[in-house]
Design an enzyme around this catalytic site. Structure first.
Site, PDB file in Angstrom:
ATOM      1  N   ILE A 100      41.232  37.866  44.210  1.00 33.60           N
ATOM      2  CA  ILE A 100      40.362  38.986  43.859  1.00 33.60           C
ATOM      3  C   ILE A 100      40.346  39.985  45.009  1.00 33.60           C
ATOM      4  CG2 ILE A 100      37.979  39.662  43.351  1.00 33.60           C
ATOM      5  CD1 ILE A 100      37.652  36.941  41.964  1.00 33.60           C
ATOM      6  N   ASP A 101      40.779  41.210  44.725  1.00 36.37           N
ATOM      7  CA  ASP A 101      40.733  42.258  45.751  1.00 36.37           C
ATOM      8  C   ASP A 101      39.462  43.088  45.567  1.00 36.37           C
ATOM      9  OD1 ASP A 101      41.196  44.031  43.624  1.00 36.37           O
ATOM     10  OD2 ASP A 101      43.315  44.276  44.103  1.00 36.37           O
ATOM     11  N   SER A 102      39.295  44.113  46.382  1.00 40.60           N
ATOM     12  CA  SER A 102      38.047  44.873  46.352  1.00 40.60           C
ATOM     13  C   SER A 102      37.827  45.579  45.015  1.00 40.60           C
ATOM     14  CB  SER A 102      38.001  45.877  47.503  1.00 40.60           C
ATOM     15  OG  SER A 102      39.105  46.747  47.440  1.00 40.60           O
ATOM     16  N   ASP A 144      38.936  44.514  42.048  1.00 37.37           N
ATOM     17  CA  ASP A 144      38.545  43.447  41.127  1.00 37.37           C
ATOM     18  C   ASP A 144      37.088  43.067  41.337  1.00 37.37           C
ATOM     19  OD1 ASP A 144      41.106  43.208  40.017  1.00 37.37           O
ATOM     20  OD2 ASP A 144      41.702  41.650  41.446  1.00 37.37           O
TER      21      ASP A 144
END
Length: 74
Positions: free
Chosen positions: A32-34, A36
């Protein structure tokens, strides 16, 4: 509560359900990136009728952190 959070992760971000554990790292284990994270927080806010601040969002590191945050707001 964990099951509800897990369902939100599956529905919002198309993460495989069997990959999601309470101690899963949002970034390292689930990818999960920022962006997401923002999408997920909006979905969680709608589903649980809570507000998640940017500060709270940036402090979330594991699935368990999400569960604890939601429980603290209910």
């Amino acid at each position: 509560m964990f099951e509800q959070v897990k369902n939100a992760l599956v529905e919002s971000l198309n993460i495989e359900e069997n990959e999601i554990k309470l101690d899963s790292s949002l970034n390292d284990d689930l990818g999960i990136d920022s962006l997401d994270a923002v999408e997920l927080s909006l979905d969680l806010e709608n589903e649980f009728d809570i507000e998640i601040t940017d500060e709270e969002l940036s402090s979330l590191k594991t699935v368990e952190d999400i569960v604890k945050l939601i429980e603290s707001k209910k």
